[in-house]
Design an enzyme around this catalytic site. Structure first.
Site, short mmCIF file in Angstrom:
data_model
loop_
_atom_site.label_atom_id
_atom_site.label_comp_id
_atom_site.label_asym_id
_atom_site.label_seq_id
_atom_site.Cartn_x
_atom_site.Cartn_y
_atom_site.Cartn_z
N THR A 1 21.62 5.45 2.22
CA THR A 1 22.93 5.86 2.74
C THR A 1 24.07 5.13 2.03
O THR A 1 25.16 5.67 1.86
CB THR A 1 23.01 5.60 4.26
OG1 THR A 1 21.83 6.11 4.84
CG2 THR A 1 24.18 6.28 4.89
N LYS B 1 22.99 2.01 10.31
CA LYS B 1 23.17 2.06 8.84
C LYS B 1 24.40 2.88 8.46
O LYS B 1 25.01 2.64 7.43
CB LYS B 1 21.92 2.60 8.15
CG LYS B 1 21.46 3.98 8.65
CD LYS B 1 21.71 5.09 7.70
CE LYS B 1 21.61 6.44 8.36
NZ LYS B 1 21.61 7.57 7.50
#
Ligand SMILES: NC(=O)c1ccc[n+]([C@@H]2O[C@H](COP(=O)([O-])OP(=O)(O)OC[C@H]3O[C@@H](n4cnc5c(N)ncnc54)[C@H](O)[C@@H]3O)[C@@H](O)[C@H]2O)c1
Length: 335
Positions: free
Chosen positions: A246, A189
């Site tokens: 994120t 990610k």
């Protein structure tokens, strides 16, 4: 209540120490650097990264690694991923057979393509290695903002024991047996977050962000399932959950570095500006090598690598992603 040593006194190690201390455990916080220990003891605050977050007096802050290991039932390893191997080597002589280590670092080692728990198990064969991951910025956990995470590892009973240790009214923990999926989601990610930040830096909007998040998790899941992880994990907290936080959060250093790249900084200039380890840069190379090794198509990961390491203009990378061959979104579904 358990005796727990948290190894690594950065944002995440500090926030987790506070959480565990608030849960009533006996907590020690270790840093390799004496000057860091001295500053934390003096101010009871990680001033640079968690300003205003008080470190309770009963957390013992120390540079004595041997003592931290010998006195603890559970070790939480919270140094940034590039230092997991070197720290594991330092720990190895003192770890007892079966001692639990919970890895909370997110990354894949560039040259070996190993996950963090693989590295720890290799360096410390005596340890029982688990992982805690999920959408959890230290800045929010330190302030007691409700957060969810996932614990995974080899034994269900131990995972449930650790779930009980971390769980609180502001920190909800789930368990899963899919350790590989948890670690891949947490690491990859960061690479997609670099792309999402870059799109922001280029002045693109929410449509672009949603596209990167959705196609990003499709890439991560494609690779992860080929490597043996479970599809369900990528739809969960350590997959899409961590990717959303994120890519969207102001706290994400990967998104911030990407933003600067979108604004025209080189990768090195962006890393210097962020002043912290930008783990997505390391994981980007590893992700590309994994895609090639497993023969999986990962177009966003490939473009991020070209922008980071071959000076490809970010806007060209986005155009090339948009103009790829036409695709079906759901290739497994029959018409
Ligand atoms: N910050 C978060 O919100 C967060 C949340 C979940 C997971 N994580 C993961 O936790 C890990 C640590 O992140 P962080 O935000 O605390 O990083 P950080 O940059 O704040 O950590 C810096 C600390 O790491 C330690 N350190 C630095 N160099 C070292 C070395 N050579 N040897 C041993 N220790 C060293 C020092 O104590 C230093 O203060 C990362 O892998 C990150 O992905 C972070």
């Amino acid at each position: 209540m358990a005796k727990i040593s948290v190894l690594g006194a950065g944002s995440w190690g500090t926030a987790l120490s506070i959480l565990l201390s608030n849960n009533g455990h006996e907590v020690r916080l270790w840093s390799r650097f004496q000057e860091e220990v001295d500053a934390l003891r003096e101010t009871r605050e990680l001033t640079s990264k968690l300003p205003g977050v008080h470190i309770p007096e009963d957390i013992d802050i120390t540079a004595d690694l041997k003592d931290c290991i010998e006195t603890a039932e559970v070790l939480v390893l919270a140094v940034p991923s590039p230092y997991i191997r070197s720290t594991s080597k330092l720990m190895a002589p003192d770890v007892k057979k079966g001692q639990i280590i919970v890895n909370v670092a997110k990354g894949i080692e560039e040259n070996t393509l190993m996950t963090m728990t693989d590295i720890i198990s290799e360096e410390i064969p005596a340890a029982a290695v688990y992982v805690l991951s999920g959408p959890s910025h230290a800045e929010e956990v330190g302030r007691g903002i409700p957060t969810t995470c996932v614990i995974s590892g080899p034994e269900r009973e131990t995972a449930e024991y650790l779930q009980g240790i971390f769980m609180s009214p502001v920190f909800r923990v789930y368990t899963t047996p899919d350790m590989l999926g948890v670690e891949l989601g947490g690491s990859l990610k960061n690479v997609i977050a670099l792309a999402a930040g870059t799109a922001d830096g280029l002045g693109y909007g929410d449509n672009t962000k949603a596209a990167l998040i959705t196609r990003g998790i499709a890439e991560i899941a494609r690779l992860g399932t080929k490597m043996g992880a479970r599809m369900e994990t990528f739809g969960g907290l350590t997959g899409i959950g961590d990717l959303i936080v994120t890519c969207a959060s102001v706290h994400s250093r990967n998104r911030k570095a990407g933003y600067l790249i979108g604004q025209g900084y080189t990768m090195q200039q962006a890393m210097d500006e962020v002043k912290m380890v930008v783990e997505g840069v390391y994981s980007a190379k590893a992700a590309k090598s994994l895609a090639e090794k497993y023969g999986v198509e990962m177009p966003i990961i490939m473009e991020v690598n070209e922008v980071l390491f071959e000076n490809k203009p970010a806007a060209d990378a986005v155009r090339d992603l948009m103009l790829r061959d036409k695709k079906v979104e759901t290739p497994m579904l029959p018409w």
